[in-house]
Scaffold this motif. Structure first.
Motif, PDB file in Angstrom:
ATOM      1  N   UNK A 173      31.528 -73.192  -7.564  1.00 25.15           N
ATOM      2  CA  UNK A 173      31.260 -72.109  -8.604  1.00 25.15           C
ATOM      3  C   UNK A 173      29.867 -72.291  -9.269  1.00 25.15           C
ATOM      4  N   UNK A 174      29.135 -71.091  -9.349  1.00 23.65           N
ATOM      5  CA  UNK A 174      27.894 -71.128  -9.774  1.00 23.65           C
ATOM      6  C   UNK A 174      27.536 -69.642 -10.372  1.00 23.65           C
ATOM      7  N   UNK A 175      26.241 -69.551 -10.710  1.00 24.09           N
ATOM      8  CA  UNK A 175      25.714 -68.425 -11.272  1.00 24.09           C
ATOM      9  C   UNK A 175      24.842 -67.744 -10.315  1.00 24.09           C
ATOM     10  N   UNK A 176      24.543 -66.388 -10.668  1.00 18.37           N
ATOM     11  CA  UNK A 176      23.658 -65.655  -9.982  1.00 18.37           C
ATOM     12  C   UNK A 176      22.158 -66.061 -10.122  1.00 18.37           C
ATOM     13  N   UNK A 177      21.771 -67.066  -9.741  1.00 19.15           N
ATOM     14  CA  UNK A 177      20.439 -67.839 -10.118  1.00 19.15           C
ATOM     15  C   UNK A 177      19.308 -66.972  -9.384  1.00 19.15           C
ATOM     16  N   UNK A 178      19.418 -66.582  -8.170  1.00 21.66           N
ATOM     17  CA  UNK A 178      18.322 -65.676  -7.784  1.00 21.66           C
ATOM     18  C   UNK A 178      18.061 -64.480  -8.349  1.00 21.66           C
ATOM     19  N   UNK A 179      19.217 -63.775  -8.742  1.00 21.31           N
ATOM     20  CA  UNK A 179      19.228 -62.642  -9.621  1.00 21.31           C
ATOM     21  C   UNK A 179      18.530 -62.805 -10.952  1.00 21.31           C
ATOM     22  N   UNK A 185      11.381 -62.498 -14.324  1.00 17.79           N
ATOM     23  CA  UNK A 185      10.033 -61.997 -13.872  1.00 17.79           C
ATOM     24  C   UNK A 185       9.781 -60.554 -13.869  1.00 17.79           C
ATOM     25  N   UNK A 186      10.713 -59.823 -13.533  1.00 13.79           N
ATOM     26  CA  UNK A 186      10.605 -58.337 -13.407  1.00 13.79           C
ATOM     27  C   UNK A 186      10.403 -57.908 -15.057  1.00 13.79           C
ATOM     28  N   UNK A 187      11.078 -58.641 -15.831  1.00 13.58           N
ATOM     29  CA  UNK A 187      10.723 -58.183 -17.136  1.00 13.58           C
ATOM     30  C   UNK A 187       9.367 -58.355 -17.883  1.00 13.58           C
ATOM     31  N   UNK A 188       8.833 -59.711 -17.424  1.00 12.55           N
ATOM     32  CA  UNK A 188       7.436 -59.966 -17.851  1.00 12.55           C
ATOM     33  C   UNK A 188       6.458 -58.953 -17.169  1.00 12.55           C
ATOM     34  N   UNK A 189       6.703 -58.716 -15.925  1.00 18.73           N
ATOM     35  CA  UNK A 189       6.028 -57.841 -15.123  1.00 18.73           C
ATOM     36  C   UNK A 189       5.830 -56.374 -16.026  1.00 18.73           C
ATOM     37  N   UNK A 190       7.082 -55.894 -16.294  1.00 20.80           N
ATOM     38  CA  UNK A 190       7.191 -54.776 -17.212  1.00 20.80           C
ATOM     39  C   UNK A 190       6.540 -54.641 -18.335  1.00 20.80           C
ATOM     40  N   UNK A 191       6.159 -55.840 -19.183  1.00 21.50           N
ATOM     41  CA  UNK A 191       5.589 -56.118 -20.179  1.00 21.50           C
ATOM     42  C   UNK A 191       4.162 -56.138 -19.785  1.00 21.50           C
ATOM     43  N   UNK A 192       3.695 -56.102 -18.618  1.00 29.94           N
ATOM     44  CA  UNK A 192       2.206 -56.097 -18.361  1.00 29.94           C
ATOM     45  C   UNK A 192       1.537 -57.186 -17.751  1.00 29.94           C
ATOM     46  N   UNK A 193       2.344 -58.563 -17.870  1.00 23.10           N
ATOM     47  CA  UNK A 193       1.928 -59.730 -17.320  1.00 23.10           C
ATOM     48  C   UNK A 193       1.850 -59.805 -15.860  1.00 23.10           C
ATOM     49  N   UNK A 194       0.685 -60.228 -15.368  1.00 28.38           N
ATOM     50  CA  UNK A 194       0.418 -60.471 -13.994  1.00 28.38           C
ATOM     51  C   UNK A 194       0.128 -61.893 -13.585  1.00 28.38           C
ATOM     52  N   UNK A 195      -0.224 -62.537 -14.535  1.00 23.94           N
ATOM     53  CA  UNK A 195      -0.289 -64.092 -14.267  1.00 23.94           C
ATOM     54  C   UNK A 195       0.916 -64.794 -14.717  1.00 23.94           C
ATOM     55  N   UNK A 196       2.101 -64.986 -14.227  1.00 29.15           N
ATOM     56  CA  UNK A 196       3.098 -65.438 -14.831  1.00 29.15           C
ATOM     57  C   UNK A 196       3.316 -67.004 -14.118  1.00 29.15           C
ATOM     58  N   UNK A 197       2.995 -67.870 -15.312  1.00 30.87           N
ATOM     59  CA  UNK A 197       3.497 -69.426 -14.737  1.00 30.87           C
ATOM     60  C   UNK A 197       4.927 -69.568 -14.571  1.00 30.87           C
ATOM     61  N   UNK A 198       5.251 -70.573 -13.689  1.00 27.86           N
ATOM     62  CA  UNK A 198       6.605 -70.940 -13.666  1.00 27.86           C
ATOM     63  C   UNK A 198       6.731 -72.362 -13.372  1.00 27.86           C
ATOM     64  N   UNK A 199       7.827 -72.813 -14.269  1.00 30.91           N
ATOM     65  CA  UNK A 199       8.016 -74.352 -14.444  1.00 30.91           C
ATOM     66  C   UNK A 199       9.329 -74.303 -13.842  1.00 30.91           C
ATOM     67  N   UNK A 200       9.333 -75.202 -12.733  1.00 30.90           N
ATOM     68  CA  UNK A 200      10.492 -75.055 -11.778  1.00 30.90           C
ATOM     69  C   UNK A 200      11.433 -76.418 -11.899  1.00 30.90           C
ATOM     70  N   UNK A 201      12.688 -76.326 -11.750  1.00 28.17           N
ATOM     71  CA  UNK A 201      13.752 -77.295 -11.856  1.00 28.17           C
ATOM     72  C   UNK A 201      13.543 -78.242 -10.645  1.00 28.17           C
ATOM     73  N   UNK A 205      18.141 -79.101  -6.207  1.00 28.90           N
ATOM     74  CA  UNK A 205      19.312 -78.488  -6.610  1.00 28.90           C
ATOM     75  C   UNK A 205      19.063 -76.972  -5.982  1.00 28.90           C
ATOM     76  N   UNK A 206      20.475 -76.474  -5.539  1.00 31.68           N
ATOM     77  CA  UNK A 206      20.295 -75.053  -5.035  1.00 31.68           C
ATOM     78  C   UNK A 206      19.950 -73.985  -6.186  1.00 31.68           C
ATOM     79  N   UNK A 207      20.352 -74.264  -7.457  1.00 36.94           N
ATOM     80  CA  UNK A 207      19.982 -73.416  -8.542  1.00 36.94           C
ATOM     81  C   UNK A 207      18.669 -73.147  -8.866  1.00 36.94           C
ATOM     82  N   UNK A 208      17.836 -74.509  -8.597  1.00 29.96           N
ATOM     83  CA  UNK A 208      16.409 -74.494  -8.955  1.00 29.96           C
ATOM     84  C   UNK A 208      15.650 -73.819  -7.936  1.00 29.96           C
TER      85      UNK A 208
END
Length: 352
Positions: A173-179, A185-201, A205-208
């Motif tokens: 049982x999991x969640x749609x982590x990729x989606x 990220x798409x939401x931040x892009x729509x706001x106009x951000x182009x340099x988006x930092x990502x702090x990964x897990x 873990x597959x979800x990360x």
């Protein structure tokens, strides 16, 4: 399926003396499942008379000696196993499992194995002693031998947020982590951000990995070149979010937004920004992942990806109870939908 914690052995005579016969072999010869044999062994009523007679005949033929039942009636039990419990994320999973277990009059035993040497084996010893009816394993890894022991004992297993590609046939049982990673990220892009930092897990873990892949897919879909310097490591906890945000802010060209792969890391990132005199979202937008109850009260309330943690616990418990009744899940892999929740921690970049 209740199990006898003492696990008596069946024997047959062979050329070299008595030979052990497992309930798996009894099940194979009877043409039924291991849980069905276990229910017969333990005197459960939810077996048809014809099947019970066939299994009892084989148990007697093979000399399966059952110990007398302990005084009193043992309540049905589910084992819920985490790597650790020091997270509100775990509390939400427990909440969902407990709701379903309570409705079914089943008790819940919660354990943490902490990746300590021997801890998982000690847990297995305890599980045999209390005769668990099934196990829900959450973002943890059991040694292959322990998976085999669960199968030998006829104990059903469901895995929530599998740490890696499951080496067993257990439903997950999991969640749609990729989606979810892509939506944030798409939401931040729509706001106009182009340099988006990502702090990964944790990458194990597959979800990360799925959340990171969703982040990268969104950038690619928007024609924004991925910058490896904008991806920093974390472990889902506050401190790694604090440290990761600090590393992103030290870049020659810092991001204008941070997407953290967990709410706890997002809160750590907000604290790192605050200590540097930066405001959220005026100077930096922040998005998390989970939608833990606390984040709607953070300052500012956190934009995040809602992961249906309690519902994941409920679904895992329902699948486990079905397995104990020999009802197979509709699919070996269940994923519940994630959802973007917009609050006050995000805004267009100042230059937009």
């Amino acid at each position: 399926m209740a199990l006898d914690g003492t696990r008596p052995k069946a024997t047959t005579e062979g050329p070299g003396g008595p030979a052990k016969v497992t309930i798996t072999e009894i099940a194979r010869e009877a043409g039924v499942s291991v849980p069905t044999v276990s229910r017969v062994v333990n005197g459960r009523s939810d077996v048809s008379p014809a099947t019970r007679a066939r299994v009892e005949d084989l148990l007697n033929r093979h000399g399966y000696q059952r110990r007398p039942a302990a005084p009193g009636t043992r309540a049905a039990l589910l084992d819920l196993v985490f790597n650790d419990l020091d997270s509100p994320w775990a509390v939400e999973i427990i909440r969902g499992v407990e709701e379903v277990a309570h409705e079914a009059s089943v008790g819940t035993v919660v354990s943490a194995i902490h990746d300590r040497a021997g801890a998982a084996r000690q847990w297995m010893t305890n599980l045999r002693a209390r005769a668990s009816d099934g196990v829900i394993l959450v973002t943890s890894v059991l040694e292959p031998g322990l998976h085999g022991e669960l199968r030998r004992l006829g104990v059903p297993l469901v895995v929530v947020d599998p740490a890696g590609s499951p080496a067993t046939e257990a439903p997950t049982v999991g969640a749609t982590n990729w989606a979810g990673g892509m939506a944030a990220t798409e939401y931040l892009l729509r706001l106009g951000h182009r340099r988006i930092g990502f702090i990964e897990g944790p990458p194990r873990l597959l979800c990360s990995r799925a959340r990171l892949d969703g982040y990268r897919a969104a950038l690619d879909g928007a024609g924004v070149a991925a910058d490896d310097a904008l991806v920093v490591s974390g472990d889902f906890y506050h401190a790694s979010g604090f440290t990761g945000a600090g590393r992103l802010l030290e870049l020659p060209e810092p991001p204008t937004a941070i997407f953290a792969a967990s709410d706890q890391m997002a809160l750590g990132a907000i604290e790192a920004l605050r200590r540097r005199g930066l405001r959220v979202p005026e100077d930096m937008s922040v998005v998390g992942f989970d939608d833990l109850p606390e984040v709607r009260w953070s300052a500012p309330p956190l934009t995040t990806i809602r992961q249906p943690l309690s519902d994941m616990g409920k679904l895992a418990a329902r699948i486990l109870l079905d397995l104990a009744r020999d009802v197979e899940p509709a699919s070996p892999r269940m994923e519940l939908a994630t959802e973007l929740v917009v609050r006050e921690s995000t805004a267009p970049p100042r230059s937009a």
